[in-house]
Design a protein around this motif. Structure first.
Motif, mmCIF file in Angstrom:
data_model
loop_
_atom_site.group_PDB
_atom_site.id
_atom_site.type_symbol
_atom_site.label_atom_id
_atom_site.label_comp_id
_atom_site.label_asym_id
_atom_site.label_seq_id
_atom_site.Cartn_x
_atom_site.Cartn_y
_atom_site.Cartn_z
ATOM 1 N N UNK A 117 -4.008 -0.854 -3.345
ATOM 2 C CA UNK A 117 -3.011 -2.062 -3.532
ATOM 3 C C UNK A 117 -1.969 -1.692 -4.620
ATOM 4 N N UNK A 118 -0.787 -1.835 -4.550
ATOM 5 C CA UNK A 118 0.212 -1.526 -5.360
ATOM 6 C C UNK A 118 1.087 -3.002 -5.563
ATOM 7 N N UNK A 119 1.233 -3.370 -6.901
ATOM 8 C CA UNK A 119 2.361 -4.393 -7.048
ATOM 9 C C UNK A 119 3.583 -3.809 -7.830
ATOM 10 N N UNK A 120 4.617 -4.160 -7.325
ATOM 11 C CA UNK A 120 5.945 -3.720 -8.157
ATOM 12 C C UNK A 120 6.395 -4.619 -8.934
ATOM 13 N N UNK A 121 6.693 -4.438 -10.167
ATOM 14 C CA UNK A 121 7.006 -5.582 -11.129
ATOM 15 C C UNK A 121 8.475 -4.943 -11.666
ATOM 16 N N UNK A 173 6.030 3.307 -0.627
ATOM 17 C CA UNK A 173 5.279 2.246 -0.336
ATOM 18 C C UNK A 173 5.403 1.719 1.027
ATOM 19 N N UNK A 174 4.357 0.967 1.567
ATOM 20 C CA UNK A 174 4.763 0.768 3.018
ATOM 21 C C UNK A 174 5.801 -0.585 3.460
ATOM 22 N N UNK A 175 6.515 -0.728 2.247
ATOM 23 C CA UNK A 175 7.723 -1.473 2.558
ATOM 24 C C UNK A 175 8.994 -0.476 2.762
ATOM 25 N N UNK A 176 8.667 0.562 2.779
ATOM 26 C CA UNK A 176 9.609 1.718 2.800
ATOM 27 C C UNK A 176 10.449 1.977 1.206
ATOM 28 N N UNK A 177 10.232 1.477 0.160
ATOM 29 C CA UNK A 177 10.773 1.675 -0.855
ATOM 30 C C UNK A 177 9.948 2.996 -1.797
ATOM 31 N N UNK A 237 0.880 -1.306 -0.022
ATOM 32 C CA UNK A 237 0.009 -0.033 0.017
ATOM 33 C C UNK A 237 0.968 1.138 0.221
ATOM 34 N N UNK A 238 0.204 2.284 -0.252
ATOM 35 C CA UNK A 238 1.042 3.539 -0.274
ATOM 36 C C UNK A 238 1.053 4.290 1.129
ATOM 37 N N UNK A 239 2.252 4.523 1.286
ATOM 38 C CA UNK A 239 2.650 5.200 2.671
ATOM 39 C C UNK A 239 2.642 6.489 2.430
ATOM 40 N N UNK A 240 3.059 7.206 1.490
ATOM 41 C CA UNK A 240 3.252 8.629 1.280
ATOM 42 C C UNK A 240 3.184 8.893 -0.389
#
Length: 81
Positions: free
Chosen positions: A38-42, A14-18, A2-5
């Motif tokens: 919901x965001x998927x990084x590919x 993103x919520x993983x800090x990336x 998910x989007x953190x900021x």
């Protein structure tokens, strides 16, 4: 994820800090993104970006925050629309 900021229009965290820089031609595709999107990084399959973020019915090209866009390729892609 998910989007953190997403306080800066061209940067999303993103919520993983990336943190990712959104391709200038894709900014309009992120206007409907909300923190609960919901965001998927590919990995990307092009010369312009290293990855794509997929979410909220949008697929946007991105590079890591702090990286530089290849100027010629960006100009060419923006001209093509």
């Amino acid at each position: 994820m998910r989007i953190r900021s997403h306080s800066e229009s061209h940067i999303v965290e993103l919520d993983d800090g990336s943190r990712w820089q959104i391709f200038p031609g894709d900014l309009d595709l992120t206007l409907n993104w909300k923190p609960e999107t919901e965001i998927v990084v590919m990995p990307a399959d092009d010369d312009l970006s290293s990855h794509v973020l997929v979410g909220g019915d949008a697929k946007v090209r991105v590079i890591g925050d702090g990286e530089s866009w290849p100027v010629r390729e960006v100009k060419s892609a923006l001209k093509e629309g």
